[in-house]
Motif scaffolding. Sequence first.
Motif, PDB file in Angstrom:
ATOM      1  N   LEU A  69       3.115   5.948  -5.797  1.00  0.00           N
ATOM      2  CA  LEU A  69       2.992   6.051  -7.230  1.00  0.00           C
ATOM      3  C   LEU A  69       1.825   7.022  -7.556  1.00  0.00           C
ATOM      4  O   LEU A  69       1.226   7.308  -8.456  1.00  0.00           O
ATOM      5  N   GLY A  70       1.102   7.462  -6.285  1.00  0.00           N
ATOM      6  CA  GLY A  70      -0.148   8.286  -6.321  1.00  0.00           C
ATOM      7  C   GLY A  70      -1.396   7.564  -6.511  1.00  0.00           C
ATOM      8  O   GLY A  70      -2.453   8.060  -7.180  1.00  0.00           O
ATOM      9  N   LEU A  71      -1.362   6.158  -6.324  1.00  0.00           N
ATOM     10  CA  LEU A  71      -2.419   5.303  -6.315  1.00  0.00           C
ATOM     11  C   LEU A  71      -3.240   5.199  -5.057  1.00  0.00           C
ATOM     12  O   LEU A  71      -2.558   4.999  -3.961  1.00  0.00           O
ATOM     13  N   ILE A  72      -4.551   5.045  -5.303  1.00  0.00           N
ATOM     14  CA  ILE A  72      -5.359   4.537  -3.857  1.00  0.00           C
ATOM     15  C   ILE A  72      -5.725   3.258  -3.966  1.00  0.00           C
ATOM     16  O   ILE A  72      -6.626   3.068  -4.986  1.00  0.00           O
ATOM     17  N   ASN A 106       0.905  -1.136  -0.048  1.00  0.00           N
ATOM     18  CA  ASN A 106      -0.008   0.159  -0.006  1.00  0.00           C
ATOM     19  C   ASN A 106       0.866   1.379  -0.025  1.00  0.00           C
ATOM     20  O   ASN A 106       0.739   2.215  -0.562  1.00  0.00           O
ATOM     21  N   ALA A 107       2.161   1.253   0.688  1.00  0.00           N
ATOM     22  CA  ALA A 107       2.886   2.302   0.775  1.00  0.00           C
ATOM     23  C   ALA A 107       3.452   2.719  -0.530  1.00  0.00           C
ATOM     24  O   ALA A 107       3.644   3.808  -0.963  1.00  0.00           O
ATOM     25  N   LYS A 108       3.804   1.525  -1.367  1.00  0.00           N
ATOM     26  CA  LYS A 108       4.453   1.652  -2.661  1.00  0.00           C
ATOM     27  C   LYS A 108       3.232   2.275  -3.662  1.00  0.00           C
ATOM     28  O   LYS A 108       3.496   3.113  -4.524  1.00  0.00           O
TER      29      LYS A 108
END
Length: 78
Positions: A50-53, A44-46
């Motif tokens: 990358l600006g993904l949720i 989740n941190a990665k």
Amino acid sequence: MDRFSFLRFLGLRPGDGAPDHATIWSFKERLGADSMLAVFELFNAKLRDLGLIASCGKIIDASFVEAPKQRNRRQENA
């Protein structure tokens, strides 16, 4: 889950080798609950970097399927 979407997500192609369910299960058991949680937190941190949720969702098959044409008259359908 749609297997082809999952393959694309992992960067794999059809025919590429992949571990079977028993291998994945054994790996998960060896990691234990705390390590599995750490893996998902790192993942989740990665994604956040990358600006993904990450959120819940579904992949829906939107295929078109041929259906036989209705040949009855309105009176016959009633």
